[in-house]
Design a protein around this motif. Structure first.
Motif, PDB file in Angstrom:
ATOM      1  N   PRO A  31       0.815  -1.220   0.000  1.00 32.29           N
ATOM      2  CA  PRO A  31       0.000   0.000   0.000  1.00 32.29           C
ATOM      3  C   PRO A  31       0.850   1.272   0.000  1.00 32.29           C
ATOM      4  N   PHE A  32       1.970   1.224   0.742  1.00 31.71           N
ATOM      5  CA  PHE A  32       2.891   2.366   0.758  1.00 31.71           C
ATOM      6  C   PHE A  32       3.396   2.669  -0.649  1.00 31.71           C
ATOM      7  N   LYS A  33       3.805   1.615  -1.341  1.00 31.16           N
ATOM      8  CA  LYS A  33       4.330   1.767  -2.699  1.00 31.16           C
ATOM      9  C   LYS A  33       3.265   2.326  -3.648  1.00 31.16           C
ATOM     10  N   LYS A  34       2.022   1.855  -3.478  1.00 30.68           N
ATOM     11  CA  LYS A  34       0.937   2.290  -4.365  1.00 30.68           C
ATOM     12  C   LYS A  34       0.562   3.752  -4.161  1.00 30.68           C
ATOM     13  N   GLU A  35       0.842   4.294  -2.987  1.00 26.97           N
ATOM     14  CA  GLU A  35       0.469   5.683  -2.704  1.00 26.97           C
ATOM     15  C   GLU A  35       1.441   6.697  -3.295  1.00 26.97           C
ATOM     16  N   GLN A  36       2.619   6.265  -3.717  1.00 24.81           N
ATOM     17  CA  GLN A  36       3.642   7.214  -4.148  1.00 24.81           C
ATOM     18  C   GLN A  36       3.230   8.040  -5.370  1.00 24.81           C
ATOM     19  N   GLN A  37       2.784   7.377  -6.427  1.00 23.56           N
ATOM     20  CA  GLN A  37       2.410   8.110  -7.637  1.00 23.56           C
ATOM     21  C   GLN A  37       1.175   8.988  -7.433  1.00 23.56           C
ATOM     22  N   PRO A  38       0.106   8.487  -6.780  1.00 11.91           N
ATOM     23  CA  PRO A  38      -1.049   9.361  -6.518  1.00 11.91           C
ATOM     24  C   PRO A  38      -0.679  10.585  -5.682  1.00 11.91           C
ATOM     25  N   LEU A  39       0.194  10.399  -4.681  1.00 14.16           N
ATOM     26  CA  LEU A  39       0.621  11.538  -3.872  1.00 14.16           C
ATOM     27  C   LEU A  39       1.362  12.567  -4.712  1.00 14.16           C
ATOM     28  N   LEU A  40       2.244  12.103  -5.566  1.00 16.06           N
ATOM     29  CA  LEU A  40       2.992  13.003  -6.435  1.00 16.06           C
ATOM     30  C   LEU A  40       2.045  13.785  -7.342  1.00 16.06           C
ATOM     31  N   GLU A  41       1.058  13.101  -7.910  1.00 15.97           N
ATOM     32  CA  GLU A  41       0.102  13.759  -8.796  1.00 15.97           C
ATOM     33  C   GLU A  41      -0.741  14.795  -8.052  1.00 15.97           C
ATOM     34  N   LEU A  42      -1.133  14.483  -6.826  1.00 18.50           N
ATOM     35  CA  LEU A  42      -1.886  15.441  -6.018  1.00 18.50           C
ATOM     36  C   LEU A  42      -1.046  16.676  -5.720  1.00 18.50           C
ATOM     37  N   GLU A  43       0.217  16.448  -5.399  1.00 20.02           N
ATOM     38  CA  GLU A  43       1.128  17.558  -5.125  1.00 20.02           C
ATOM     39  C   GLU A  43       1.272  18.467  -6.346  1.00 20.02           C
ATOM     40  N   GLN A  44       1.386  17.872  -7.520  1.00 20.14           N
ATOM     41  CA  GLN A  44       1.529  18.644  -8.753  1.00 20.14           C
ATOM     42  C   GLN A  44       0.267  19.447  -9.065  1.00 20.14           C
ATOM     43  N   LYS A  45      -0.891  18.823  -8.871  1.00 26.62           N
ATOM     44  CA  LYS A  45      -2.166  19.527  -9.102  1.00 26.62           C
ATOM     45  C   LYS A  45      -2.315  20.698  -8.137  1.00 26.62           C
ATOM     46  N   GLU A  46      -1.969  20.454  -6.888  1.00 29.00           N
ATOM     47  CA  GLU A  46      -2.083  21.507  -5.884  1.00 29.00           C
ATOM     48  C   GLU A  46      -1.131  22.660  -6.188  1.00 29.00           C
ATOM     49  N   ASN A  47       0.081  22.328  -6.606  1.00 31.15           N
ATOM     50  CA  ASN A  47       1.050  23.377  -6.924  1.00 31.15           C
ATOM     51  C   ASN A  47       0.578  24.214  -8.119  1.00 31.15           C
ATOM     52  N   LYS A  48      -0.091  23.564  -9.072  1.00 36.35           N
ATOM     53  CA  LYS A  48      -0.635  24.280 -10.231  1.00 36.35           C
ATOM     54  C   LYS A  48      -1.701  25.271  -9.787  1.00 36.35           C
ATOM     55  N   ILE A  49      -2.571  24.840  -8.875  1.00 35.12           N
ATOM     56  CA  ILE A  49      -3.615  25.732  -8.359  1.00 35.12           C
ATOM     57  C   ILE A  49      -2.986  26.894  -7.595  1.00 35.12           C
ATOM     58  N   TYR A  50      -1.979  26.587  -6.800  1.00 33.64           N
ATOM     59  CA  TYR A  50      -1.278  27.629  -6.052  1.00 33.64           C
ATOM     60  C   TYR A  50      -0.743  28.711  -6.996  1.00 33.64           C
ATOM     61  N   ASN A  51      -0.119  28.286  -8.080  1.00 32.37           N
ATOM     62  CA  ASN A  51       0.428  29.237  -9.039  1.00 32.37           C
ATOM     63  C   ASN A  51      -0.670  30.065  -9.699  1.00 32.37           C
ATOM     64  N   GLN A  52      -1.824  29.462  -9.942  1.00 33.62           N
ATOM     65  CA  GLN A  52      -2.961  30.191 -10.510  1.00 33.62           C
ATOM     66  C   GLN A  52      -3.445  31.266  -9.538  1.00 33.62           C
ATOM     67  N   ILE A  53      -3.517  30.910  -8.268  1.00 30.02           N
ATOM     68  CA  ILE A  53      -3.961  31.869  -7.254  1.00 30.02           C
ATOM     69  C   ILE A  53      -2.999  33.041  -7.164  1.00 30.02           C
ATOM     70  N   ILE A  54      -1.711  32.731  -7.120  1.00 30.70           N
ATOM     71  CA  ILE A  54      -0.698  33.786  -7.027  1.00 30.70           C
ATOM     72  C   ILE A  54      -0.763  34.711  -8.243  1.00 30.70           C
ATOM     73  N   ALA A  55      -1.000  34.135  -9.422  1.00 27.84           N
ATOM     74  CA  ALA A  55      -1.067  34.935 -10.650  1.00 27.84           C
ATOM     75  C   ALA A  55      -2.247  35.899 -10.619  1.00 27.84           C
ATOM     76  N   LEU A  56      -3.343  35.513  -9.971  1.00 29.51           N
ATOM     77  CA  LEU A  56      -4.520  36.389  -9.876  1.00 29.51           C
ATOM     78  C   LEU A  56      -4.262  37.578  -8.960  1.00 29.51           C
ATOM     79  N   GLY A  57      -3.421  37.376  -7.937  1.00 33.23           N
ATOM     80  CA  GLY A  57      -3.059  38.485  -7.065  1.00 33.23           C
ATOM     81  C   GLY A  57      -4.223  39.136  -6.356  1.00 33.23           C
ATOM     82  N   MET A  58      -5.247  38.384  -5.970  1.00 35.38           N
ATOM     83  CA  MET A  58      -6.436  38.859  -5.263  1.00 35.38           C
ATOM     84  C   MET A  58      -7.300  39.786  -6.122  1.00 35.38           C
ATOM     85  N   LYS A  59      -7.037  39.824  -7.455  1.00 37.18           N
ATOM     86  CA  LYS A  59      -7.844  40.669  -8.344  1.00 37.18           C
ATOM     87  C   LYS A  59      -9.234  40.089  -8.558  1.00 37.18           C
ATOM     88  N   ASP A  60      -9.349  38.786  -8.467  1.00 39.73           N
ATOM     89  CA  ASP A  60     -10.638  38.109  -8.636  1.00 39.73           C
ATOM     90  C   ASP A  60     -10.845  37.210  -7.426  1.00 39.73           C
TER      91      ASP A  60
END
Length: 220
Positions: free
Chosen positions: A46-75
């Motif tokens: 189970p530990f081994k199986k969680e590695q790729q899903p965790l990485l993908e979640l981290e990447q998706k979250e980082n993408k959202i973070y960058n989108q938020i920063i780019a908006l700069g509270m304008k929207d």
């Protein structure tokens, strides 16, 4: 709002390697140790199986973070929506790290049987390799526990960050101070992950050396 960097999480962790016995199993202490050690590998599936899903979640979250920063509270409404999406990803990561921890705990429990079998080995080089194997695995478990604790602390900071983004009165200095905490937290996570991976690699190498010294025929 100035763009800041946020550490991408630790991503892939090293997993134990397994072997397939090509000879006949018997009742010797070495063969008992083999069975117990390979059971330890299975407990970490189970530990081994969680590695790729965790990485993908981290990447998706980082993408959202960058989108938020780019908006700069304008929207602000868009930022609220995005931060809500990020919080769901954080919750998923929390669940997956719990699954990962349970898997490692089961592995550690199973390793006690392996230690008992390894303790029965009395012939020279195999005994020495068995002792090294036990030491490395204990170091690996301790390292993982440190890593998991640090990673969960970092996740908590991420959760707080996205809740901060849902506050229209968020001050830039407060945001920057919190992101600095996150960066420091993930720097620690990455260092601990590197340490854990090194112990895992050393253990996998030591296990092969033990099998060779104990004359256990395996496919590697």
């Amino acid at each position: 709002m100035r763009k800041k960097n946020k550490w991408l999480m630790f991503g892939m962790s090293a997993a134990l390697s397994g072997s397939i016995l090509t000879g006949c199993m018997g009742p010797s202490p070495s063969e008992q140790a083999y069975e117990a050690l390979e059971n330890v590998v299975s407990k970490e599936s189970p530990f081994k199986k969680e590695q790729q899903p965790l990485l993908e979640l981290e990447q998706k979250e980082n993408k959202i973070y960058n989108q938020i920063i780019a908006l700069g509270m304008k929207d602000f409404e868009k930022i609220k929506t995005l931060s809500g999406d990020a919080l769901k990803l954080v919750a998923d990561r929390k669940d997956r790290i719990e699954t990962e921890q349970k898997s490692i705990a089961e592995s550690e429990k199973a390793f006690k049987d392996a230690e008992e079998a390894l303790g029965k080995i009395e012939d020279g080089k195999a005994e020495k390799e068995a002792d090294e194997l036990k030491k490395l695995m204990h170091d690996r478990y301790n390292s993982y526990n440190e890593l998991a604790k640090s990673y969960k602390s970092a996740i908590a900071l991420d959760e707080e960050l996205y809740k901060m983004f849902q506050n229209k009165e968020l001050k830039l200095e407060d945001l920057e101070a919190h992101i600095s905490k996150i960066n420091a937290s993930y720097k620690e996570v990455m260092e601990l992950n590197k340490k854990f991976n090194e112990y895992t690699e050393q253990y996998n190498t030591a296990k092969k050396a033990f099998y060779k010294a104990a004359d256990i025929k395996v496919d590697q």
